[in-house]
Design an enzyme around this catalytic site. Structure first.
Site, PDB file in Angstrom:
ATOM      1  N   TYR A 191      45.459  50.981 -71.188  1.00 38.18           N
ATOM      2  CA  TYR A 191      45.194  49.994 -70.495  1.00 38.18           C
ATOM      3  C   TYR A 191      46.413  48.969 -70.347  1.00 38.18           C
ATOM      4  O   TYR A 191      46.854  48.346 -69.503  1.00 38.18           O
ATOM      5  CB  TYR A 191      44.074  49.261 -71.048  1.00 38.18           C
ATOM      6  CG  TYR A 191      43.598  48.073 -70.201  1.00 38.18           C
ATOM      7  CD1 TYR A 191      42.737  48.163 -68.973  1.00 38.18           C
ATOM      8  CD2 TYR A 191      43.910  46.683 -70.749  1.00 38.18           C
ATOM      9  CE1 TYR A 191      42.289  47.222 -68.354  1.00 38.18           C
ATOM     10  CE2 TYR A 191      43.240  45.689 -69.792  1.00 38.18           C
ATOM     11  CZ  TYR A 191      42.625  45.896 -68.703  1.00 38.18           C
ATOM     12  OH  TYR A 191      42.106  44.807 -68.013  1.00 38.18           O
ATOM     13  N   ASP A 248      36.395  55.096 -53.478  1.00 40.64           N
ATOM     14  CA  ASP A 248      37.161  55.089 -54.745  1.00 40.64           C
ATOM     15  C   ASP A 248      38.529  54.909 -54.153  1.00 40.64           C
ATOM     16  O   ASP A 248      39.218  55.750 -53.576  1.00 40.64           O
ATOM     17  CB  ASP A 248      36.893  56.590 -55.561  1.00 40.64           C
ATOM     18  CG  ASP A 248      37.704  56.771 -56.784  1.00 40.64           C
ATOM     19  OD1 ASP A 248      38.369  56.000 -56.758  1.00 40.64           O
ATOM     20  OD2 ASP A 248      37.741  57.520 -57.355  1.00 40.64           O
ATOM     21  N   ARG A 299      49.631  50.929 -50.106  1.00 41.41           N
ATOM     22  CA  ARG A 299      50.496  51.581 -49.315  1.00 41.41           C
ATOM     23  C   ARG A 299      50.078  51.624 -47.986  1.00 41.41           C
ATOM     24  O   ARG A 299      50.589  51.881 -46.812  1.00 41.41           O
ATOM     25  CB  ARG A 299      50.761  53.040 -49.915  1.00 41.41           C
ATOM     26  CG  ARG A 299      51.551  53.847 -49.150  1.00 41.41           C
ATOM     27  CD  ARG A 299      52.087  55.101 -49.893  1.00 41.41           C
ATOM     28  NE  ARG A 299      50.793  56.084 -50.017  1.00 41.41           N
ATOM     29  CZ  ARG A 299      50.669  57.306 -50.721  1.00 41.41           C
ATOM     30  NH1 ARG A 299      51.924  57.522 -51.175  1.00 41.41           N
ATOM     31  NH2 ARG A 299      49.682  57.798 -50.972  1.00 41.41           N
ATOM     32  N   LYS A 332      48.447  47.746 -67.108  1.00 40.85           N
ATOM     33  CA  LYS A 332      48.487  46.416 -66.554  1.00 40.85           C
ATOM     34  C   LYS A 332      50.015  45.887 -66.447  1.00 40.85           C
ATOM     35  O   LYS A 332      49.999  44.853 -65.820  1.00 40.85           O
ATOM     36  CB  LYS A 332      47.547  45.420 -67.443  1.00 40.85           C
ATOM     37  CG  LYS A 332      46.076  45.791 -67.290  1.00 40.85           C
ATOM     38  CD  LYS A 332      45.770  45.635 -65.474  1.00 40.85           C
ATOM     39  CE  LYS A 332      44.231  45.952 -65.626  1.00 40.85           C
ATOM     40  NZ  LYS A 332      43.833  45.663 -64.217  1.00 40.85           N
ATOM     41  N   VAL A 381      38.271  42.987 -50.365  1.00 40.32           N
ATOM     42  CA  VAL A 381      38.120  42.804 -51.577  1.00 40.32           C
ATOM     43  C   VAL A 381      37.396  44.103 -52.475  1.00 40.32           C
ATOM     44  O   VAL A 381      36.361  44.583 -51.795  1.00 40.32           O
ATOM     45  CB  VAL A 381      37.026  41.769 -51.979  1.00 40.32           C
ATOM     46  CG1 VAL A 381      37.192  41.369 -53.591  1.00 40.32           C
ATOM     47  CG2 VAL A 381      37.851  40.507 -51.210  1.00 40.32           C
ATOM     48  N   SER A 408      45.845  41.571 -62.866  1.00 44.82           N
ATOM     49  CA  SER A 408      46.552  42.386 -64.182  1.00 44.82           C
ATOM     50  C   SER A 408      45.583  41.731 -65.317  1.00 44.82           C
ATOM     51  O   SER A 408      44.177  41.859 -65.093  1.00 44.82           O
ATOM     52  CB  SER A 408      47.845  41.838 -64.215  1.00 44.82           C
ATOM     53  OG  SER A 408      48.304  42.526 -65.233  1.00 44.82           O
TER      54      SER A 408
END
Length: 350
Positions: free
Chosen positions: A256, A166, A224, A260, A116, A242
């Site tokens: 933004y 990150d 990926r 999204k 997560v 999203s």
């Protein structure tokens, strides 16, 4: 409860309106048209109805309240007997917003490993804890060392380990992949940053690139890297977060909004490609919550918590969105892929 024939006014307490079978119906009907969460009224039931004009910042005007008082008292004096509307009176009150209790499913994630991101706060934190409480092993990822330390310190009884990384950088992704190893059942990508409602012609390169680096490149790079682990086992579930900004153009600035929309495209493409190979990919559309997005650009997220029209506590707000997140991560959603699931109490249909 007040006498059902008692008239109501703008100075009647909100609680009196909620306790009155006719007043409650009229009040909630009005709020449902102008706010995503009429249940917030239960937290301010000791205030007079007239205060809504101030508390709503003009969304509800005194003219709206006057019309509502007139309608309620007319219905009190002349109750509807028309068969098409008779079922509306009396109405049952919805639950108060903070009465919600997280419906844990014991053992749902037994033996499963879930990553997560954005796990140090808000929806990410609530999702990580929900999976762990239901038996899963969670690898929590966050950019903040302090948030990660707090998460681990306060939940030592759960199977949660942490990585400060990150996800928009290859080095960060490599760090996460090394911790995952050869077993991964679920991936929830929650981390993201906001913009500052900047119009397209005013967007600077730095803002555009930063928003896309976190909101699009991050999910792309991490997915990926980890999809091959799922492919090697023939199963897995990926959840992207999203936004209403991924569905329409009135929620945020150009950067933004575009980012999204891109997340939804990435979700649908991956769902189509990987469904025959056992990997489900879905996206959740949350409503605005009180927990701020990361931002360095003077956005709503950078200035403080994103405004929420609900008076629900931040922890409950986040947990309510984590509930469909964990459903989609679990085997309960075994035949669900490519879904763009709103978790917004109808906010997006207004």
């Amino acid at each position: 409860m007040p006498d059902p024939v008692q008239h109501l006014s703008a100075e009647s307490l909100i609680g009196d309106w909620l306790d009155h079978p006719t007043g409650r119906t009229v009040l909630i009907d009005l709020l449902a048209r102008r706010s995503p969460d009429a249940r917030a009224l239960y937290a301010i039931r000791m205030l007079p109805l007239s205060t809504l004009a101030t508390l709503s910042n003009g969304v509800i005007t005194t003219e709206h309240l006057d019309l509502m008082v007139e309608a309620a008292n007319r219905l009190i004096d002349q109750p509807s007997v028309h068969p098409a509307t008779a079922h509306l009176f009396p109405s049952a009150p919805p639950p108060a917003p903070n009465d919600w209790r997280e419906p844990l499913v014991e053992g749902r994630f037994d033996g499963k490993t879930v990553v997560v991101t954005g796990a140090g706060s808000g929806i990410g934190r609530a999702t990580a804890l929900r999976v762990a409480r239901e038996g899963g092993r969670v690898l929590a990822v966050d950019l903040s060392t302090l948030r990660m330390e707090a998460l681990l310190e306060r939940n030592q009884d759960l199977d949660v380990s942490g990585v400060v990384a990150d996800i928009s950088t290859q080095s960060g992704v490599d760090k996460i992949a090394a911790e995952v190893g050869n077993r991964l059942d679920g991936l929830a990508i929650v981390a993201g940053i906001a913009d500052d409602m900047v119009a397209l012609h005013e967007v600077e390169d730095e803002l555009w690139e930063s928003v896309f680096r976190i909101n699009v490149d991050g999910p792309f790079r991490l997915s990926r890297a980890l999809i091959p682990v799922m492919l090697s086992r023939g199963s897995g579930s990926i959840i992207n977060v999203s936004s209403q900004a991924g569905l329409r153009g009135s929620i945020a600035g150009a950067a933004y909004t575009a980012s999204k929309h891109a997340v939804i495209g990435l979700t649908r493409s991956a769902a189509f490609i990987y469904s025959p190979r056992g990997i489900r990919v879905n996206a959740v559309i949350p409503r605005p919550t009180k927990v701020a997005l990361e931002s360095n650009y003077g956005s709503l997220g950078g200035a403080g918590p994103v405004p929420s029209l609900s008076l629900t506590s931040p922890d409950i707000e986040s947990a309510q969105i984590a509930s469909p997140m964990t459903y989609l991560l679990s085997d309960d959603a075994a035949n669900v892929t490519g879904a763009i699931l709103p978790a917004d109490e109808g906010w997006g249909i207004a």
